[in-house]
Design a protein around this motif. Structure first.
Motif, short mmCIF file in Angstrom:
data_model
loop_
_atom_site.label_atom_id
_atom_site.label_comp_id
_atom_site.label_asym_id
_atom_site.label_seq_id
_atom_site.Cartn_x
_atom_site.Cartn_y
_atom_site.Cartn_z
N ARG A 182 -7.66 9.18 -5.58
CA ARG A 182 -8.18 8.73 -6.89
C ARG A 182 -9.30 9.66 -7.33
O ARG A 182 -9.41 10.02 -8.50
N ASP A 211 -1.47 9.41 -3.88
CA ASP A 211 -1.34 8.20 -4.72
C ASP A 211 -0.85 8.65 -6.09
O ASP A 211 -0.54 9.83 -6.29
N HIS A 270 3.20 4.07 -5.62
CA HIS A 270 2.00 4.92 -5.63
C HIS A 270 2.37 6.40 -5.51
O HIS A 270 1.69 7.17 -4.83
N VAL A 296 -1.89 0.08 -11.02
CA VAL A 296 -1.10 0.23 -9.80
C VAL A 296 0.28 -0.41 -9.99
O VAL A 296 0.48 -1.19 -10.92
N ASP A 333 2.39 -0.24 0.11
CA ASP A 333 1.78 -1.33 -0.66
C ASP A 333 2.25 -1.32 -2.11
O ASP A 333 2.60 -0.28 -2.67
N GLU A 334 2.25 -2.50 -2.68
CA GLU A 334 2.42 -2.70 -4.13
C GLU A 334 3.56 -1.89 -4.75
O GLU A 334 3.39 -1.30 -5.81
N TRP A 364 0.66 -0.70 5.07
CA TRP A 364 0.00 -1.90 4.55
C TRP A 364 0.89 -3.10 4.83
O TRP A 364 2.11 -2.93 5.02
N TRP A 381 -4.14 -6.53 4.39
CA TRP A 381 -5.11 -6.37 3.31
C TRP A 381 -5.08 -7.52 2.32
O TRP A 381 -6.10 -7.89 1.77
N TYR A 406 -13.13 -4.66 2.15
CA TYR A 406 -12.97 -3.52 1.23
C TYR A 406 -14.34 -2.99 0.79
O TYR A 406 -15.11 -3.69 0.14
N ASP A 408 -14.89 -0.93 -1.44
CA ASP A 408 -14.99 -0.67 -2.89
C ASP A 408 -15.24 -1.95 -3.69
O ASP A 408 -15.35 -1.88 -4.92
N MET A 409 -15.33 -3.10 -3.03
CA MET A 409 -15.68 -4.31 -3.79
C MET A 409 -17.18 -4.29 -4.09
O MET A 409 -17.98 -3.87 -3.26
N LEU A 419 -15.04 -2.31 -7.68
CA LEU A 419 -14.12 -3.25 -8.33
C LEU A 419 -14.45 -4.66 -7.85
O LEU A 419 -15.25 -4.82 -6.93
N TRP A 421 -11.66 -7.27 -7.90
CA TRP A 421 -10.44 -8.09 -7.93
C TRP A 421 -10.34 -8.99 -6.70
O TRP A 421 -9.73 -10.06 -6.77
N TRP A 455 -11.65 2.63 -1.38
CA TRP A 455 -10.82 3.14 -2.48
C TRP A 455 -11.77 3.75 -3.50
O TRP A 455 -12.87 3.23 -3.72
N GLU A 457 -11.36 4.65 -6.98
CA GLU A 457 -11.16 4.65 -8.43
C GLU A 457 -12.47 4.88 -9.17
O GLU A 457 -12.52 5.60 -10.16
C1 NGO Z 1 -5.31 -2.29 -3.27
C2 NGO Z 1 -4.33 -1.22 -3.70
C3 NGO Z 1 -4.99 0.13 -3.93
C4 NGO Z 1 -6.26 -0.02 -4.76
C5 NGO Z 1 -7.18 -1.00 -4.07
C6 NGO Z 1 -8.45 -1.21 -4.83
C7 NGO Z 1 -4.08 -1.66 -1.51
C8 NGO Z 1 -3.59 -1.64 -0.14
N1 NGO Z 1 -3.45 -1.17 -2.55
O1 NGO Z 1 -5.28 -2.15 -1.85
O2 NGO Z 1 -4.08 0.99 -4.57
O3 NGO Z 1 -6.89 1.21 -4.87
O4 NGO Z 1 -6.57 -2.25 -3.86
O5 NGO Z 1 -9.30 -2.12 -4.25
#
Ligand code: NGO
Length: 530
Positions: A182, A211, A270, A296, A333-334, A364, A381, A406, A408-409, A419, A421, A455, A457
């Motif tokens: 990122r 990513d 990703h 994402v 992931d995702e 993940w 996660w 995390y 980045d929280m 972030l 979330w 992370w 971002e």
């Molecule tokens: C999620 C997502 C990431 C994001 C991150 C931000 C995972 C495993 N996938 O964690 O792409 O960057 O949250 O908190």
């Protein structure tokens, strides 16, 4: 005659400062170590490090010599001492010696444990391996005044409280992650991150190398991945990437600190950076545009196309050649735009590729949808059900619950970086959880260890990175190292507060949480971010 007398007096002063002044007795029980050691016994005196101190290794093991050199180099800038490294057979007396030995054969200590005996005249640091000695060296450094961390000459005295520490980790895997996709962070910055992990006895650095926004590792057979796919980042900056030589330098730097690199290629979602670099990876044969946003779940490799598996095979093959560690992380992931049956098909095939090249697949927790081999590892996660599925497949788990671990929280609603979330993670909340009781049905024996992912971002430079990482990293290091019975917030927060001077000596831009009884006023040296 007068001059001679003066000279004599000066010699006396110098001599007595260096050699004769008795050490001030210090109390080992009042030291504020992080992570907290397994057991500690104070004996009420002190060892004084002087320019005459010798580092003595018990035998000519290359790894042990490397640890000895590491210690000598660490001590040199602040003390000015150039401590020699000698072999046990070469030294005469046992005085003023730091003795390192790595063949203790003590089962309780495992690979990374150590026993540190500090007496007035010498220090004995023993373990079963050089890795254990390295972890013990970190304890020794924390027992010295915090000015030891400075890069310029300091006054000392360099005293260490006497006693016995027997110490070993609770979890085998104690990691952190850095997302270089990122926002790109180059070799020197990653090395600094590795130094932070080493200081708190962590042993894995997971690097999120690819990513949607950027592909950051050179793959010789697919050069456009980095030439094009590495050319930007979130917000549209110029991005960057590691050549394979760069990556090898990171691996070596980490290995010298007994830290293993876990490289991650995030698949099959990703993957926008790859899909933008090679049209043939897209189901419709058309290259995507580069992406610099923060969404994402929109990209996917074409999972029913054989080209995709040739691509993945090439990438994993090249990555394995430069990765000595056991794990290749395949993300997983995702993948919201991959059909579920295609996702499962993909994970199973990629697992075979990783296995073919002699490594263990890590991913993940979403990968538990697939049929996993018992030596694959799932990184929890988000979904507790996925963690349970891992247990059901006899697959070990690395615990990185987003709402707890995390990096980045945001700390709270006033934090401008990061972030939210998964919620806010204040310093206490990041510390007060037990990996072995967090999820019903996931027990200590199912858990390989703990990892705190960063992370990036919202993270664009080292100052910002440090603000989110510190002081929470120390808590995650302790969760991984210190057994649960030895951990509680009330005790930890005092030890953390006492680390402040050290964080400042290191020039670290930490978040001065109000929940921590810091021992110095926060204005000093701390650049507040928000
Ligand atoms: C999620 C997502 C990431 C994001 C991150 C931000 C995972 C495993 N996938 O964690 O792409 O960057 O949250 O908190």
């Amino acid at each position: 005659m007068k001059n001679l007398l003066l000279f004599f007096c000066m010699c006396l002063v110098l001599f007595s400062c260096e050699e004769k002044t008795p050490s001030t007795p210090k109390d080992l029980a009042k030291e504020f170590l992080i992570p907290k050691p397994d057991s500690l016994l104070a004996t009420g005196s002190s060892f004084r490090l002087t320019k005459k101190t010798q580092i003595v290794i018990q035998d000519e093991f290359l790894e042990l010599r490397t640890v000895g050199i590491f210690l000598a180099n660490k001590l040199k800038p602040a003390t000015g001492f150039k401590l020699p490294i000698s072999l046990y057979s070469e030294v005469e007396s046992g005085n003023n010696i730091i003795y390192l030995s790595s063949d203790l054969n003590n089962d309780q200590l495992g690979v990374e444990g150590y026993e540190l005996i500090i007496e007035e005249n010498h220090i004995k640091l023993q373990g079963n391996s050089a890795a254990g000695i390295f972890r013990g060296v970190q304890t020794l450094l924390q027992l010295l005044p915090e000015t030891i961390e400075k890069k310029s000459l300091q006054t000392g005295p360099w005293e260490i409280a006497s006693g016995i520490i027997v110490d070993f980790p609770s979890y085998e895997y104690r990691g952190a992650m850095i997302d270089v996709s990122r926002h790109f962070f180059g070799v020197e910055k990653v090395k600094e991150y590795i130094d932070h992990l080493a200081r708190y006895k962590m042993n894995y650095l997971h690097i999120h190398l690819t990513d949607d926004q950027g592909w950051r590792i050179e793959i010789k057979k697919w050069p456009n991945l980095t030439n094009h796919g590495g050319s930007t980042q979130v917000g549209g900056g110029k991005g960057g990437f590691f050549t394979q030589e760069d990556y090898k330098k990171i691996v070596k730097y980490a290995a010298d600190r007994f830290i293993t690199i876990v490289p991650e290629i995030d698949l099959p979602g990703h993957t926008n950076a790859a899909l933008a670099s090679y049209a043939e990876l897209n189901c419709d044969g058309k290259a995507q545009k580069l992406y610099t946003g923060m969404e994402v779940g929109f990209s996917t490799l074409c999972t029913r196309n054989e080209n995709t598996y040739e691509f993945v095979d090439d990438v994993i093959k090249e990555l394995v050649e430069i990765t000595p560690g056991p794990y290749i992380h395949i993300g997983g992931d995702e993948s919201h735009s991959t059909k579920q049956e295609d996702y499962i098909y993909f994970v199973d095939r990629v697992q075979d590729i990783v296995k073919k090249y002699g490594k263990q697949m890590m991913g993940w927790d979403d990968i538990t949808e697939g049929s996993l081999n018992s030596n694959s590892v799932a990184q929890h996660w988000a979904k507790t059900d996925n963690a349970k599925k891992a247990v059901g497949q006899n697959v070990k788990i690395v615990m990185s619950p987003a709402s707890k671990a995390y990096l980045d929280m945001k700390y709270d609603s006033t934090t401008t970086l990061g972030l939210n979330w998964a919620g806010f993670i204040e310093v206490d909340s990041g510390y007060i959880w037990n990996p072995a009781t967090l999820i019903n049905g996931v027990k200590k024996e199912n858990i390989l260890g703990v990892e705190c992912p960063l992370w990036t971002e919202t993270v664009t430079n080292l100052d910002e990175l440090e603000y989110l990482v510190f002081p929470r990293l120390l808590g995650y290091a302790e969760i991984g190292w210190t057994k649960q019975e030895n951990r509680n917030w009330e005790d930890y927060k005092v030890r953390l507060g006492n680390q402040q001077a050290r964080l400042e000596a290191l020039g670290i831009n930490y978040y001065p949480s109000k929940l921590v009884p810091w021992t110095k006023p926060t204005e000093k040296g701390v650049k507040l971010k928000d």
